[in-house]
Design an enzyme around this catalytic site. Structure first.
Site, PDB file in Angstrom:
ATOM      1  N   TYR A   1      46.661  47.178  59.274  1.00 35.46           N
ATOM      2  CA  TYR A   1      47.522  46.225  58.564  1.00 35.46           C
ATOM      3  C   TYR A   1      47.155  46.080  57.093  1.00 35.46           C
ATOM      4  O   TYR A   1      47.675  45.219  56.404  1.00 35.46           O
ATOM      5  CB  TYR A   1      47.603  44.917  59.361  1.00 35.46           C
ATOM      6  CG  TYR A   1      48.427  45.190  60.611  1.00 35.46           C
ATOM      7  CD1 TYR A   1      49.790  45.005  60.617  1.00 35.46           C
ATOM      8  CD2 TYR A   1      47.839  45.784  61.732  1.00 35.46           C
ATOM      9  CE1 TYR A   1      50.567  45.354  61.711  1.00 35.46           C
ATOM     10  CE2 TYR A   1      48.599  46.143  62.833  1.00 35.46           C
ATOM     11  CZ  TYR A   1      49.970  45.933  62.805  1.00 35.46           C
ATOM     12  OH  TYR A   1      50.740  46.310  63.878  1.00 35.46           O
TER      13      TYR A   1
ATOM     14  N   HIS B   1      37.088  32.201  57.405  1.00 32.20           N
ATOM     15  CA  HIS B   1      37.885  33.284  57.997  1.00 32.20           C
ATOM     16  C   HIS B   1      37.366  33.730  59.353  1.00 32.20           C
ATOM     17  O   HIS B   1      36.939  34.875  59.517  1.00 32.20           O
ATOM     18  CB  HIS B   1      37.950  34.483  57.039  1.00 32.20           C
ATOM     19  CG  HIS B   1      38.575  34.151  55.722  1.00 32.20           C
ATOM     20  ND1 HIS B   1      38.900  35.105  54.800  1.00 32.20           N
ATOM     21  CD2 HIS B   1      38.964  32.971  55.175  1.00 32.20           C
ATOM     22  CE1 HIS B   1      39.433  34.519  53.736  1.00 32.20           C
ATOM     23  NE2 HIS B   1      39.483  33.217  53.941  1.00 32.20           N
TER      24      HIS B   1
ATOM     25  N   GLU C   1      51.355  36.848  55.838  1.00 31.31           N
ATOM     26  CA  GLU C   1      52.127  37.892  56.524  1.00 31.31           C
ATOM     27  C   GLU C   1      52.455  37.527  57.963  1.00 31.31           C
ATOM     28  O   GLU C   1      51.638  36.942  58.658  1.00 31.31           O
ATOM     29  CB  GLU C   1      51.314  39.202  56.583  1.00 31.31           C
ATOM     30  CG  GLU C   1      50.973  39.787  55.246  1.00 31.31           C
ATOM     31  CD  GLU C   1      50.231  41.111  55.371  1.00 31.31           C
ATOM     32  OE1 GLU C   1      49.982  41.566  56.510  1.00 31.31           O
ATOM     33  OE2 GLU C   1      49.896  41.696  54.318  1.00 31.31           O
TER      34      GLU C   1
ATOM     35  N   TYR D   1      42.363  34.424  44.209  1.00 32.82           N
ATOM     36  CA  TYR D   1      42.564  33.041  43.762  1.00 32.82           C
ATOM     37  C   TYR D   1      42.240  32.884  42.286  1.00 32.82           C
ATOM     38  O   TYR D   1      42.804  32.064  41.581  1.00 32.82           O
ATOM     39  CB  TYR D   1      41.710  32.081  44.588  1.00 32.82           C
ATOM     40  CG  TYR D   1      42.171  31.956  46.009  1.00 32.82           C
ATOM     41  CD1 TYR D   1      43.278  31.180  46.326  1.00 32.82           C
ATOM     42  CD2 TYR D   1      41.509  32.613  47.035  1.00 32.82           C
ATOM     43  CE1 TYR D   1      43.721  31.070  47.641  1.00 32.82           C
ATOM     44  CE2 TYR D   1      41.940  32.501  48.346  1.00 32.82           C
ATOM     45  CZ  TYR D   1      43.046  31.734  48.644  1.00 32.82           C
ATOM     46  OH  TYR D   1      43.474  31.626  49.931  1.00 32.82           O
TER      47      TYR D   1
END
Lengths: 398, 398
Positions: free
Chosen positions: A280, A178, A270, A291
């Site tokens: 957000y 990420h 998104e 997961y």
């Protein structure tokens, strides 16, 4: 399962297969001259280049050549889109892998290229014609840790020169997930996405850059009119927060709005319009799941003071890259937003009206690999790169 | 927010508004002659009828007239689609409301019309031309309870006659939610959807009809080749299970497959291909959330032995009604699936190839009310009914 394509589409598919059979001998790829038709648009794919290692972004230079970055190899390539000839530039990023990620001197060249790590994006300065600045984002390794960083440099012949780091995110982690790493200029401002680094709660904390979209000047200085500038214990670069892993960022050519998309966990990818200082929601709200099963946080999808996405992809498509088509080659696609889908193997096309998605189309669904790179060429053709190492070009078919 | 419609679409919108201004004096509705354009198709909406009470389904008779059911008033109407003239048929369903739902003799006429309850669907027997059978599903009140039931009857003049109950679901509840109630014939078999009646766990239990899709003969007898026929403690009518609230059911005209959609809770509306004996997972797996926040059950989205949907709408659109377009008026839409959206106020169009959705389009998004009824006319036009009481017709625009 029975096919439900319309008769004309079956015909086109057959024609595509016949052409494929006719041309495969002269091509290194299954995709050469494959023909598709959808929503009244006929197009064909051409292979521009193969053998790339996860091509993740490309930009076109004023002279029509392109610069392309390969996430996994950390190469920066100069590409002749007509011939497909590729020149790996010198002065690029030397990848480190495995134990080597412990870069003893934390030099600017310490790129990590494992798991999610690598070279993420490339962008030209809006005044590139005069100043020649090229911006490249990547995963920077320092000892056992890594983060997201942005360098700028210039192109001289086949070499990148004048290289300097303009930003190092305070978003370190020992795992390599990420990074975000998408770049876009809005006027004189450079926006940079940083993922949550697989530590969810950082996205709601102002003391770090993880899970944020940032706004910088072109040299890395911080604009004093940023929304949280001067606030205590707050990184002044923050423009918006509560993001998970945004791998797409662009300015809408018609509205000037900043748009981004981000990977949800299991489901809940998104599409967002990025507003100054807005939250957000990750990981407080999400349309996705862990997961392992089970909810994210409290398992809520909305909360006061947190933005709702414009569109949600569930199950996840794993979006990568984005642009709004403005070319002449595909008049029917003008104004459409194009996004790569890695998990669902297609090129995603969205038609947006009044800030809402009214059409989602999955082009070449299941036939095009993990699409990580999307770009519009000055020729009006659409370029896509996939994790099979192909760079493909979509052009109108007769 | 800035509009992002393309120039040509803005032009069409303006033209539509001008036409609207020009015609509103002669019309009871905003929708008369409104013109839309999307994906190369130009169409206009005409108001066929107004003042209906939640029109939920319509079928066309061989003579071109239509039968229409109004969920809330429980009326069955004979409609002249050319003039818009409506005749409420005698011998229809007398609605009971409030305390009156305690129908002392549980007569066949005890329709409940509160909350989710009402008249749900109407279908013609495949051999209607010879036997005249009309099938109507509705919420049947018995004392304080209600369930889903199916009657059949014939049309004589302006009267429904020969009426008989062919099926009463073992799906009673004192609340009035999640009846399902959609009907479709596949050859000689009548399929019926029944919702979970707001008691989730029933959808996984074989001893009742809630949360199931059922397969009957045209007179209500049970086919002995049903998947669970003869199994202990099992309702033999069950064809598939694990459904929440399916409000759409159809046979695909090209493939013969049975398709359905169902409402998820908060998010997770599903489009499914209905297979013999299959488990669609509710409430064990779901792509939605509890309205109060938090996960459904274990909060998992997949499980061995449970089907995955073909498409998921998140956030929920609240789908109602469905058909695949086979007419000549809109060649570009031939083969598309059309579904009403109540929560998101649009007509949903899906293009499906190889069992996967490759296009989702939201027609008249935000401009058409809660679309509960969708149908294709013998004229090739598309009819939609909304909860504002309008029946609209879509026809090509010049």
């Amino acid at each position: 399962m029975n096919s439900m394509v319309r008769g004309s589409e079956i015909g086109n598919l057959r024609r595509g297969i016949l052409l494929l059979v006719a041309t495969v001998a002269g091509s290194s790829s299954l995709f050469a001259q494959d023909i598709f038709e959808s929503q009244g648009v006929r197009y064909q794919t051409e292979v521009v280049a193969t053998g790339l290692q996860q091509p993740s972004a490309m930009v076109f230079l004023p002279d029509g050549r392109a610069l392309l970055v390969e996430r996994r190899s950390a190469k920066v390539d100069l590409l002749d889109v007509k011939s497909g000839a590729i020149t790996a530039l010198e002065g690029g990023f030397a990848p480190l892998t495995g134990k080597e990620t412990g870069a003893p001197d934390a030099t600017r060249q310490s790129v990590v290229t494992m798991e999610d790590a690598g070279v993420h994006d490339i962008a030209l300065h809006p005044n590139y014609a005069n100043n020649g600045w090229i911006y490249i984002s990547y995963s920077l390794g320092e000892h056992e840790r890594s983060t997201t960083a942005v360098d700028r440099c210039r192109l001289r012949g086949n070499r990148l020169v004048d290289r300097e780091r303009i930003f190092t995110a305070q978003a370190y982690s020992e795992d390599r997930f990420h990074y975000g790493g998408r770049l876009t200029f809005v006027g004189e401002y450079l926006f940079v996405t940083v993922g949550d680094r697989h530590h969810q709660n950082r996205a709601q904390q102002f003391s770090n850059h993880a899970g944020k979209i940032l706004r910088l000047y072109d040299d890395g200085r911080v604009p004093s009119d940023n929304p949280f500038f001067g606030r205590a214990d707050t990184r002044p670069e923050i423009w918006s927060y509560g993001h998970r892993n945004p791998q797409g960022l662009m300015v809408h050519p018609q509205t000037g709005e900043l748009w981004s998309h981000e990977h949800g966990p299991l489901g809940g990818d998104e599409l967002n319009i990025i507003r100054r200082g807005a939250n957000y929601g990750w990981p407080v709200i999400s349309w996705g799941w862990e997961y392992s099963g089970g909810p994210i946080g409290m398992g809520i999808t909305a909360h006061e003071g947190m933005e709702q996405p414009v569109w949600v992809w569930t199950p996840a498509i794993a979006p990568s890259g984005m642009f709004v088509y403005t070319g002449n080659a595909f008049p029917a696609w003008r104004g459409s937003m194009f996004i790569g889908s890695m998990a669902q193997h297609h090129l995603n096309r969205l038609v947006i009206q009044d800030g809402r998605v009214v059409v989602e189309e999955r082009l070449m669904y299941g036939k095009v690999g993990r699409v990580r790179l999307v770009a519009q060429g000055p020729d009006g053709f659409i370029y896509i790169g996939n994790d099979d190492g192909q760079l493909l070009r979509l052009r109108p078919a007769n």
